[in-house]
Scaffold this active site. Structure first.
Site, mmCIF file in Angstrom:
data_model
loop_
_atom_site.group_PDB
_atom_site.id
_atom_site.type_symbol
_atom_site.label_atom_id
_atom_site.label_comp_id
_atom_site.label_asym_id
_atom_site.label_seq_id
_atom_site.Cartn_x
_atom_site.Cartn_y
_atom_site.Cartn_z
ATOM 1 N N LYS A 218 0.493 -1.276 0.192
ATOM 2 C CA LYS A 218 0.035 0.339 -0.061
ATOM 3 C C LYS A 218 0.863 0.826 -0.125
ATOM 4 C CE LYS A 218 -4.324 0.663 0.701
ATOM 5 N NZ LYS A 218 -4.907 -0.030 0.500
ATOM 6 N N ASN B 285 -15.688 5.815 -5.024
ATOM 7 C CA ASN B 285 -15.423 5.210 -5.376
ATOM 8 C C ASN B 285 -15.956 3.858 -5.546
ATOM 9 O OD1 ASN B 285 -13.589 2.514 -6.838
ATOM 10 N ND2 ASN B 285 -15.258 4.128 -8.642
HETATM 11 N N1 GLU Z 1 -7.212 -0.039 -3.065
HETATM 12 C C1 GLU Z 1 -7.598 -1.416 -3.487
HETATM 13 C C2 GLU Z 1 -8.423 -1.783 -1.952
HETATM 14 O O1 GLU Z 1 -7.734 -0.902 -0.541
HETATM 15 C C3 GLU Z 1 -7.583 -1.653 -4.508
HETATM 16 C C4 GLU Z 1 -6.202 -2.569 -4.708
HETATM 17 C C5 GLU Z 1 -6.076 -2.612 -5.898
HETATM 18 O O2 GLU Z 1 -6.453 -2.896 -6.730
HETATM 19 O O3 GLU Z 1 -4.260 -3.563 -6.167
HETATM 20 O O4 GLU Z 1 -8.288 -3.387 -1.621
#
Ligand code: GLU
Length: 420
Positions: free
Chosen positions: A106, A221
Site C-alpha cells: 500500500k 468510488n
Molecule cells: N485500493 C483497493 C483496495 O484497497 C484496490 C487495490 C488494488 O486493486 O490493487 O483493495
C-alpha cells in the site's frame, strides 16, 4: 480517521487473535506483523504560483509470500506511515483470501488533493511514482487507485514509469483508463463486490435484500457504486454521505439522481429530495437493516458500537470497525462482512486487468464481471462455511473466519519457501 486509534495497532491485534485461533506460535506472529519493506519518500513539487512545496509519501510492502505486492495508493491529508503499513497488511490478507497470486502492499501521500490544481496533482503524482520506481514493477509491486486517486492518476504513473524504464509496462499499475489497458469494469468493481457480499449476508441473516433499508457512508468510488448496485438489487437506500455530511430520506433515494446532484455541486448535502441533513456519525446509528461504511478507518468504535441498529454491516472501506467495537457488535449479533471480503472486488478486477495486460489480450466487460462475481461469491461461501463449521458465532464474527482462511494460506506459502 481518529488520531487516537492507530490502524497498525488494530491490524496487529487482528493478526494476534488469528495466530491464536490457528494455533500458530509467536514466530508466525512476528514474521507477519512487520512489513518486508517500508519506504518513505520526499517529494518536491512546483506549485502553480512558482513556489516549491514538500510532501511526504510512503510505500509499504508487507508480504510477498504469495506473489508480487499489490495494493492501492491513497492521497489524504491525514495519511501516516503506520496507516499505510496497516493497509498493506490488510492487502496481504485480502489477496490471499481471494486466491490471487499476490502479496500485500500500500502507498500513501500526505496531501489534500482537493487543494491542488490539475497540474499540481500531475506533478505530485509523477514525482511520487518516480521516487518509488525502483521498488515497483509488473512482477514486483503493482499499485492501483485508493482513497482520492483514480484512473487519471494511474495514467500519469504509467507514463512516468515508461519514461524512466524506457519501455511500455502496462501491468505496472492497475485501475488504468480503458485507453491505456484498463478495464471498463474496474471503476465499479469494488462497489459491485461490496453490494454482492452485503446482499448475500442480508439474504442469510434477514431473508433477502429486497425492500431492506441501507445506509451508505462515503460516496467515493466504493460507496457510490455500492449504493447504485444495492438499489438495483431491490434495496432501499435511505441514507448516503460524503466528507461534508449526509442526507436521509426514509422512502429511499434514487441513487443515480443523487450522483448527478453530487457531480454538479461537489457534495450530496443540499440534495433537494432529502428529508433531512445528517452527520456522518448519525448515519451510522440510523435504524436500517444494512450499514455500508465505505469511507475511512475507525469510524465504528467502542463509543458508538452499542448505538448501531443495523443487523448486517458490509465494510466497503478498509478498517472501518475497531477491534473493541467488533467485540460489542458480535455480542449484539450483528454480522460483519469484513473489508478483506467485502471490498475485494477492486483487487480481483485488478488481477483480471493485469492478466489481460500481460497476455496482450482484451477480455470483454461481460467476461470480467462474471469472473469477479464468481470469485467473490466463492470467497464469501468459503468464509461463511468456515465460520459456521469451525467457530463459535457468539464469540467470533465473520472476520475471524476470513482472517483464518487468509492467514493460513500465507503461512503455508511461507513454510514452503522456508520462511517460517
Ligand atoms: N485500493 C483497493 C483496495 O484497497 C484496490 C487495490 C488494488 O486493486 O490493487 O483493495
Amino acid at each position: 480517521m481518529s488520531i487516537l486509534i492507530d490502524p497498525y495497532e488494530e491490524a496487529k491485534k487482528q493478526l494476534r487473535s488469528t495466530i491464536e485461533l490457528l494455533g500458530l506460535g509467536e514466530e508466525a506472529y512476528e514474521a507477519l506483523a512487520v512489513p518486508e519493506r517500508l519506504v518513505q519518500v520526499k517529494l518536491a513539487v512546483r506549485m502553480d504560483d512558482g513556489t516549491v512545496k514538500t510532501f511526504i509519501g510512503w510505500r509499504s510492502q508487507h508480504n510477498s509470500a504469495l506473489g508480487p505486492y499489490k495494493g492501492g495508493i491513497r492521497y489524504h491529508p491525514d495519511v501516516t506511515a503506520n496507516e499505510v503499513v496497516a493497509l498493506s497488511m490488510w492487502m496481504t490478507w485480502k489477496c490471499s483470501l481471494a486466491g490471487l497470486p499476490y502479496g500485500g502492499g500500500k502507498g500513501g501521500v500526505r496531501v489534500d488533493p482537493k487543494k491542488l490544481s490539475a497540474g499540481e496533482l500531475e506533478r505530485l503524482s509523477r514525482a511520487y511514482f518516480a521516487a518509488i520506481s525502483d521498488i515497483v514493477g509488473e512482477d514486483l509491486d503493482i499499485p492501483a487507485p485508493d482513497v482520492y486517486t483514480n484512473p487519471q492518476v494511474m495514467a500519469w504513473y504509467l507514463d512516468e514509469y515508461s519514461k524512466i524504464k524506457r519501455g511500455f509496462y502496462f501491468g505496472v499499475v492497475t485501475g488504468k483508463p480503458v485507453e491505456l489497458g484498463g478495464l471498463m469494469a474496474r471503476v465499479y468493481s469494488t462497489g459491485l463486490g461490496t453490494a454482492i457480499t452485503a446482499a448475500e449476508a442480508a439474504r442469510r441473516v434477514l431473508g433477502g435484500i429486497e425492500g431492506r433499508t441501507v445506509a451508505v457512508q462515503g460516496f467515493g468510488n466504493v460507496g457510490y457504486y455500492a449504493a447504485l448496485f444495492l438499489e438495483e438489487m431491490g434495496a432501499r437506500v435511505v441514507a448516503v454521505s460524503d466528507s461534508k455530511g449526509g442526507i436521509f430520506n426514509p422512502n429511499g433515494f434514487h441513487v443515480q439522481d443523487v450522483i448527478d446532484f453530487k457531480n454538479k455541486t461537489g457534495t450530496v448535502v443540499g440534495y433537494p429530495k432529502a428529508e433531512k441533513v445528517i452527520s456522518n456519525e448519525e448515519l451510522l446509528e440510523l435504524k436500517v437493516d444494512v450499514l455500508v461504511p465505505s469511507a475511512i478507518e475507525n469510524v465504528i468504535t467502542e463509543k458508538n458500537a452499542r448505538n448501531i441498529k443495523a443487523k448486517v454491516i458490509a465494510e466497503g472501506a478498509n478498517g472501518p470497525t475497531t477491534v473493541e467495537a467488533e467485540k460489542m457488535l458480535t455480542e449484539m449479533g450483528v454480522v460483519i462482512v469484513p473489508d478483506i471480503l467485502a471490498n475485494a472486488g477492486g483487487v480481483i478486477m485488478s488481477h483480471i486487468e493485469w492478466v489481460n495486460n500481460r497476455m496482450g489480450g482484451w477480455v470483454t466487460e461481460e467476461e470480467a464481471r462474471k469472473k469477479l462475481e464468481e470469485r467473490i461469491m466463492n470467497s464469501f461461501n468459503n468464509v461463511w462455511k468456515f465460520w459456521e463449521s469451525k467457530l463459535d458465532k457468539q464469540k467470533h464474527n465473520l472476520r475471524a473466519a476470513a482472517y483464518a482462511v487468509a492467514v493460513d494460506r500465507v503461512v503455508r506459502a511461507m513454510k514452503l519457501k522456508g520462511l517460517l
